[in-house]
Design an enzyme around this catalytic site. Structure first.
Site, short mmCIF file in Angstrom:
data_model
loop_
_atom_site.label_atom_id
_atom_site.label_comp_id
_atom_site.label_asym_id
_atom_site.label_seq_id
_atom_site.Cartn_x
_atom_site.Cartn_y
_atom_site.Cartn_z
N HIS A 218 0.86 -1.18 0.00
CA HIS A 218 0.00 0.00 0.00
C HIS A 218 0.89 1.23 0.00
O HIS A 218 1.77 1.38 0.84
CB HIS A 218 -0.93 0.03 1.22
CG HIS A 218 -1.90 1.17 1.17
ND1 HIS A 218 -3.16 1.04 0.60
CD2 HIS A 218 -1.80 2.46 1.57
CE1 HIS A 218 -3.80 2.21 0.67
NE2 HIS A 218 -2.98 3.09 1.25
N CYS A 219 0.65 2.12 -0.96
CA CYS A 219 1.49 3.31 -1.11
C CYS A 219 0.70 4.56 -0.68
O CYS A 219 -0.23 4.96 -1.37
CB CYS A 219 1.95 3.46 -2.56
SG CYS A 219 2.99 4.92 -2.83
N PRO A 220 1.07 5.18 0.46
CA PRO A 220 0.35 6.39 0.88
C PRO A 220 0.54 7.55 -0.08
O PRO A 220 -0.32 8.42 -0.18
CB PRO A 220 0.97 6.69 2.25
CG PRO A 220 2.30 6.03 2.24
CD PRO A 220 2.13 4.81 1.41
N ASN B 234 -2.12 7.15 -2.35
CA ASN B 234 -3.43 6.94 -1.71
C ASN B 234 -4.13 5.75 -2.36
O ASN B 234 -5.33 5.77 -2.60
CB ASN B 234 -4.30 8.20 -1.82
CG ASN B 234 -5.57 8.10 -0.96
OD1 ASN B 234 -5.59 7.36 0.02
ND2 ASN B 234 -6.61 8.81 -1.35
N ASN B 235 -3.34 4.72 -2.63
CA ASN B 235 -3.86 3.56 -3.34
C ASN B 235 -2.90 2.39 -3.10
O ASN B 235 -1.73 2.60 -2.79
CB ASN B 235 -3.96 3.84 -4.84
CG ASN B 235 -4.87 2.88 -5.56
OD1 ASN B 235 -5.48 2.00 -4.94
ND2 ASN B 235 -4.96 3.01 -6.88
#
Length: 325
Positions: A127-129, A132-133
């Site tokens: 998960h890549c902040p 945001n996805n």
């Protein structure tokens, strides 16, 4: 220091009491603002500087720079906007390898549960902040190409901006008088410490112009320092991350599968056996499959393309199956 500051800032945002979607949107806004600021500085300082030296070189730099910028913006947008891919709700799954303990539903191969999205993700990598996805089956290529084009773009800015920065911080020395700075006014040397009451309007205007030039130069130097810090920090962080992901792609695995495969390899070695990643078809084939160009040209990588990955993310061919068609 800048990387540490940004990391602490991001950690602080994640610990705040704001809603999760608000906190994560902040990261997207930060990326957009930082990108826009670097592009602004490149145009504001670099464009006129290079144009004064060679219009032809400037035009070439504009073409290359905007090609990189379009790719950066396109792949970042696609990484943010493209749904990563989820198992069908209530539908039949052709092949299930386990049951998700949180969703209490069957999981297809290479699918993992994301605690942030609270969903199972097809071919999940992480998960890549900053997006945001999640990064998974349908946007993994966009995430990687965004990093690659960003790193190349930063290298481009640093290579063609280092001379500008050097001349800005190490200009030719101005004349001095008794150790005090002076200014030239129609071949007359006037110490700046001298009273200005006797000067004409033209001379006062000249002094004001020089003061404005000095202030503008200070502003330019601040912009160069800011751009330099951002470029070095981003190049270091994204360059290392892109290099690591390139190794994963070469081996045909995601970051989650890398840990799983490492554990399995240790178990097999303890038994005197050799473990082989079932999705590793060799470096060349792995890259073609990842980039989606097995039956397409390399132009789909060099220019923005919204072509999707191979397969639906629910079933996967392995090295034990027949040759991929």
């Amino acid at each position: 220091m800048l990387v540490i500051y940004l990391w602490n800032l991001c950690s602080g945002l994640l610990r705040t009491s704001l809603p999760v979607w608000v906190r994560l949107q902040v990261f997207v806004v930060m990326v957009s603002l930082l990108t826009a600021s670097i592009v602004y500085i490149a145009y504001y300082l670099g464009l006129p500087w290079w144009w004064d030296r060679s219009p032809l070189v400037t035009i070439i730099l504009l073409l290359v720079g905007n090609w990189l910028l379009v790719n950066v913006c396109f792949h970042y947008y696609m990484g943010v906007a493209v749904p990563v891919g989820y198992p069908p709700q209530g539908g039949l799954i052709p092949e299930a390898v386990s049951i998700c303990k949180k969703c209490i539903k069957p999981k297809p191969p290479r699918t993992h549960h994301c605690s942030v999205c609270n969903k199972c993700i097809l071919k999940m990598d992480h998960h890549c902040p900053w997006l945001n996805n999640c990064v998974g089956h349908y946007n993994h290529r966009h995430f990687f190409l965004y990093m690659v084009y960003t790193v190349i773009g930063i290298m481009f800015i640093m290579i063609f901006g280092v001379r500008l920065a050097y001349e800005e911080f190490f200009p030719e020395q101005e004349p001095e008088l008794d150790g005090h700075p002076v200014r030239l006014n129609n071949l007359e040397i006037i110490p700046v410490t001298e009273s200005l009451d006797h000067l004409s309007k033209e001379e006062l205007a000249e002094i004001a112009r020089q003061a404005a030039e000095t202030e503008a130069r200070e502003w330019q130097r601040r912009l160069i320092i800011f751009a330099g810090l951002i470029c070095i920090a981003t190049f270091t962080a994204l360059g290392a991350l892109a290099w690591w992901h390139a190794g994963l792609i070469t081996r045909g695995e995601t970051s989650i599968e890398a840990r799983i495969n490492s554990t399995e390899s240790q178990k097999y070695r303890a038994q005197g056996k050799f473990y082989q990643n079932p999705y590793d078809f060799g470096p060349r084939e792995n890259w073609k499959l990842f980039l989606g160009i097995k039956n397409r040209s390399w132009w789909h990588v060099l220019f923005p393309s919204n072509h999707g990955p191979y397969g639906d993310g629910l079933t996967w061919r392995t090295i034990h199956d027949s040759k991929i068609s």
